[in-house]
Enzyme design. Structure first.
Site, PDB file in Angstrom:
ATOM      1  CB  CYS A   2      -0.903   0.021   1.237  1.00 30.24           C
ATOM      2  SG  CYS A   2      -1.844  -1.489   1.496  1.00 30.24           S
ATOM      3  NE  ARG A  54      -6.595  -4.035   1.214  1.00 32.37           N
ATOM      4  CZ  ARG A  54      -7.542  -4.958   1.299  1.00 32.37           C
ATOM      5  NH1 ARG A  54      -8.766  -4.686   0.928  1.00 32.37           N
ATOM      6  NH2 ARG A  54      -7.251  -6.155   1.772  1.00 32.37           N
ATOM      7  N   GLY A 381      15.385 -12.843  -4.864  1.00 34.18           N
ATOM      8  CA  GLY A 381      16.585 -13.278  -4.152  1.00 34.18           C
ATOM      9  C   GLY A 381      17.432 -12.134  -3.633  1.00 34.18           C
TER      10      GLY A 381
END
Length: 616
Positions: A2, A54, A381
């Site tokens: 958000c 949101r 990663g």
């Protein structure tokens, strides 16, 4: 994920002009809409306002924010950006203590935990987060951020009003907050950039909540305290125990971060870090009869121009193909052209609100835009190299002997295009040295550390506080600009706490780079992937890209209104363009050399103009 924003003034009464202040909150939401394209909301109290946009990941139906709860006639409100990966365990604990829940969102877990335990509850959170909680009972506003700074949170003051936002542009949406750059800001851009000092927002009087900190405001006071700090501790586990615990920690972190009410994906480069994350996710999804989506990135025609070197010994694609076969993922190979990379160079500035990692950032922004149509949540990663010692500067003798940031130790390449009077005025070396020394003095060490082990801790801590944060900022802004949530399992604070204290001979057993992680990942990966030599994030090797950059910079300098003209030396630029600029050491990290210097200056010029930056 958000975007959050708000304002607080203990002397104000915002309810007298509700329409005016609600309009300002909506404006703060609008400029951060990319962070939350799925919904928005505002909350206005007498002394403060909250704004929220949101991106729906968890509790798609009832998790709207700002979230407000009442207790004993008092209101408690929260705006939250991030994910709490241990929300289910915490929710069970809180329910046993009498908490009642109306949603299945992690936002409510935080608020319920605060209402029962106060700010001490923050220490129980495992996740990535930036949040603000209003407590009308105590009259206090609390702002806090995750331990490693994965999620951003900036603030400033306008008179008696305290303002905060996920991104700097959210602060500029408030009337009267201007983009001003002073001497320190110029040093941040030219002496440290694309990194920046933690706690600073580069612009004058704009700051960020520090990672692992909580800021509390009320009518009388402002406090800024650490709720978490990295500590040095003796490591007592054997090598076998260390490998076993490391394996458990990263597997648990990945599994926790698979929490989502919509399908997840992973970025897959074919290196050990992203391959480990992918292997664990694929295995867990296979148990559920599902297939993991994976994505890899490269540049158009890179196979034609690629030449192996010390920084990038091999191309990714063959290793990606091997991992796709090994994990049986649904894979997409994404490519970026020179034209797209150049176009996104300026979009990346819009995303970061600052000049950034040039095409290393613009290409990531482009790739994220291509992932979103398929998945809105991805695991990466990132951070493994900073934590496990994967970069060359962890191993070079010069990094131990040179007291400067090891990824940017020579100021000369940074000054090669700058006007001499600017260089004299800025004292860039002194500024960078002071920033470096500050972090060195903060490094947690043990009395029994040898000089070598102490220096290793310093290099590790520098990476955690600087280089890793720069890459985390890149990942957050490029992904959230496109409405994509990127998660970073290796940045789990439990992994950082444990591995920071592992002796170097265990982190790098037998001199093998990231050997601890490789041994810990044996059960997940094929041998070729497990022992593959590190190859960084890809960049284009097409010489025409550098020509495009040079052409654009010439056009910029030929335009009288270009703000960067007063900062650069035209003759130096021309000489630079006539030289083979991609040779020599990078001026930042492993990937930012000659072409990236041109791209960075183009970003600086665009930034100064687009943000109407006033230099004082």
């Amino acid at each position: 994920m958000c975007g959050i924003a708000g304002f607080f003034n203990a002397k104000a009464d915002y309810t007298r002009e509700k329409i005016k202040w609600q309009s300002i909150l909506r404006r703060m939401n609008q400029v951060q809409k990319h962070r939350g394209p799925d919904g928005s909301g505002i909350y206005l109290d007498q002394v403060l306002g909250f704004a929220h946009v949101r991106l729906k990941i968890i509790d798609l139906l009832t998790g709207a924010q700002p979230m407000v709860r009442k207790k004993d006639g008092h209101e408690f409100a929260i705006v939250f950006n991030g994910e709490i990966y241990n929300m289910n365990e915490l929710k069970t604990e809180l329910a046993a203590e009498g908490a009642a829940f109306e949603t299945s969102s992690d936002t409510e877990v935080i608020l319920a935990g605060y209402m029962l335990h106060g700010t001490a509850f923050i220490q129980k959170l495992n996740g990535i987060f930036a949040a603000a909680i209003w407590d009308s009972f105590t009259g206090k506003l609390h702002l806090f951020r995750d331990r490693l700074g994965v999620k951003p949170l900036f603030y400033t003051k306008k008179g008696d009003t305290f303002l905060f936002a996920s991104e700097i542009k959210g602060l500029f949406a408030y009337p009267g907050v201007k983009a001003v750059l002073d001497h320190d800001g110029l040093c941040e851009i030219f002496a440290l950039g694309p990194a920046k000092s933690y706690g600073k927002g580069v612009f004058k009087d704009i700051f960020e909540v520090l990672p692992g900190h909580i800021i509390t405001l009320d009518r009388f006071s402002f406090t800024d305290e650490a709720y978490w700090t990295l500590k040095s501790c003796p490591h007592t586990d054997s090598l076998e125990e260390t490998i076993e615990k490391t394996a458990w920690l990263f597997e648990d972190a990945v599994k926790k971060q698979m929490l989502s009410d919509i399908p997840i994906s992973t970025f897959l480069s074919g290196g050990i870090d992203s391959s480990l994350v992918t292997a664990i996710c694929a295995k867990e999804l296979h148990k559920q009869g599902k297939q993991l989506n994976t994505f890899s990135f490269d540049f158009t025609d890179n196979d034609k121009y690629f030449k192996s070197n010390a920084f990038q010994p091999s191309q990714d694609r063959p290793f990606v193909e091997q991992m796709v076969s090994h994990c049986e993922t649904n894979h997409r190979f994404l490519e970026c052209s020179n034209a797209e990379q150049l176009k996104c160079l300026y979009l990346a500035v819009n995303a970061r609100d600052l000049p950034c990692m040039a095409d290393v950032e613009s290409s990531m922004l482009y790739f994220c835009s291509k992932v979103v149509p398929h998945n809105k949540v991805t695991l990466t990663g990132e951070c493994a190299d900073e934590i496990f010692g994967g970069y060359p500067w962890f191993h070079r003798k010069t990094a131990f002997e040179t007291h400067a940031f090891p990824w940017s130790s020579d100021m000369t390449p940074r000054q090669v295009l700058l006007d001499d009077s600017l260089i004299l005025d800025l004292h860039m070396e002194e500024y960078a040295r002071a920033a470096y020394e500050k972090t060195i003095h903060e490094t947690p060490v043990l009395p029994e550390d040898t000089p070598e082990e102490k220096r290793r801790r310093e290099i590790a801590y520098l990476n955690l506080r600087w280089f890793m944060v720069t890459l985390l900022d890149r990942m957050d802004r490029t992904s959230m600009y496109n409405g994509l949530e990127a998660r970073v399992p290796f940045a789990d604070h439990r992994i950082v706490e444990y591995v920071f204290n592992v002796p170097w001979q265990m982190k790098c057993p037998g001199g093998v780079v990231k050997g601890l992680l490789r041994h810990a990942g044996k059960e997940y990966l094929p041998e070729d992937i497990l022992w593959r030599k590190k190859s960084p994030y890809p960049k284009t090797y097409d010489p025409s890209y550098e020509k495009l950059l040079g052409k654009q910079l010439k056009e910029v300098l030929a335009t009288p209104s270009s703000p960067i003209r007063t900062l650069l030396d035209t003759k130096k630029v021309q000489a630079f363009l006539n030289s083979p600029s991609d040779y020599g050491r990078p001026w930042y990290g492993q990937l930012m050399a000659g072409p990236q210097m041109l791209a960075y200056m183009l970003q600086v010029n665009y930034w100064l103009k687009a943000y109407r930056v006033h230099i004082v």
